[in-house]
Scaffold this active site. Structure first.
Site, mmCIF file in Angstrom:
data_model
loop_
_atom_site.group_PDB
_atom_site.id
_atom_site.type_symbol
_atom_site.label_atom_id
_atom_site.label_comp_id
_atom_site.label_asym_id
_atom_site.label_seq_id
_atom_site.Cartn_x
_atom_site.Cartn_y
_atom_site.Cartn_z
ATOM 1 N N PHE A 1 0.611 -0.613 -0.473
ATOM 2 C CA PHE A 1 0.316 0.189 -0.092
ATOM 3 C C PHE A 1 0.796 1.673 -0.005
ATOM 4 C CE2 PHE A 1 -2.886 -2.733 1.988
ATOM 5 C CZ PHE A 1 -4.062 -3.002 1.534
ATOM 6 N N ASP A 2 0.416 1.798 -0.697
ATOM 7 C CA ASP A 2 0.868 3.377 -0.898
ATOM 8 C C ASP A 2 0.337 4.262 0.615
ATOM 9 O OD1 ASP A 2 1.971 6.411 -1.001
ATOM 10 O OD2 ASP A 2 -0.061 6.712 -1.986
ATOM 11 N N LEU A 3 0.416 5.232 1.013
ATOM 12 C CA LEU A 3 -0.256 5.921 2.148
ATOM 13 C C LEU A 3 -0.569 7.001 1.826
ATOM 14 C CD1 LEU A 3 2.433 5.695 5.487
ATOM 15 C CD2 LEU A 3 0.098 4.095 4.623
#
Length: 216
Positions: A5-7
């Site tokens: 996941f990106d944030l």
């Protein structure tokens, strides 16, 4: 399955903290203020590139970044929120996949934020800006994360809200999903992936179904 996941814009909304820290750093160093929309359009890039694209002379970059980070550290937990359905997305994903975070944010602060939200325990690895020489869209952050995980016979997905996440996935030869919960537009994402959902939770429901169908 492995899901990275990106944030910002994917699991969290730290827009207020980012904008305030940018404005603070520019004011402290007596540099011209910038429009919020121009700053937001660059979220996802490393700070040095963001300042450069705003027209700030490189001679100021190091001092600006230091001031930005000092201020961001003080306000980030107060002025960052989980995106709608983000917690549900992580909890669902953990049921059928190993999870990681790949962000251009400073990893140290990212870990503090995720611990603050009670979610860090669900992730096997977190790769931040200080962990790599070449940030997204380079493949290095994804590859660095995967070095710390068991990838044998695993389908690997990168989930992100900007083209930088999707290009990084392509460069790392992993699959990608774009989400519309952050800073990218449908038009900017569809150039790099056929898989686009409204948010990470919708994306996880798709991947869970995909995983279940694979096992049948």
């Amino acid at each position: 399955m492995i899901i990275l996941f990106d944030l910002d814009g994917t699991l969290i909304d730290s827009t207020e903290a980012i904008l305030e820290s940018f404005h603070h750093s520019l004011a402290v160093h007596n540099l011209p203020s910038q429009k919020d929309d121009e700053i937001k359009s660059l979220i996802g890039y490393p700070l040095d590139i963001m300042y450069g694209n705003l027209g700030i002379d490189k001679v100021h970059t190091d001092a600006l970044i230091a001031t930005y980070k000092e201020h961001y550290r003080d306000i980030s937990r107060e002025k960052t929120e989980l995106l709608r359905n983000a917690k549900e997305a992580v909890l669902l994903a953990k049921e059928f996949a190993a999870l990681g975070i790949v962000t251009t944010k400073t990893g140290y602060y990212s870990k503090i934020l995720m611990e603050h939200f009670g979610l860090m325990e669900y992730f096997d690895v977190l790769i931040g800006r200080e962990d790599v020489q070449n940030p997204k869209p380079h493949a290095e952050p994804i590859c660095r994360a995967l070095e710390k995980m068991n990838t044998t016979n695993k389908e690997i997905w990168m989930i992100g809200d900007t083209k930088l996440d999707l290009i990084a996935a392509k460069n790392a030869d992993v699959k990608s999903i774009g989400v519309l919960s952050g800073y990218g537009t449908h038009e900017s994402l569809k150039e790099f992936t056929d898989m686009i959902f409204n948010d990470a939770f919708e994306a996880m429901k798709y991947l869970q179904k995909r995983k279940n169908n694979t096992l049948v």
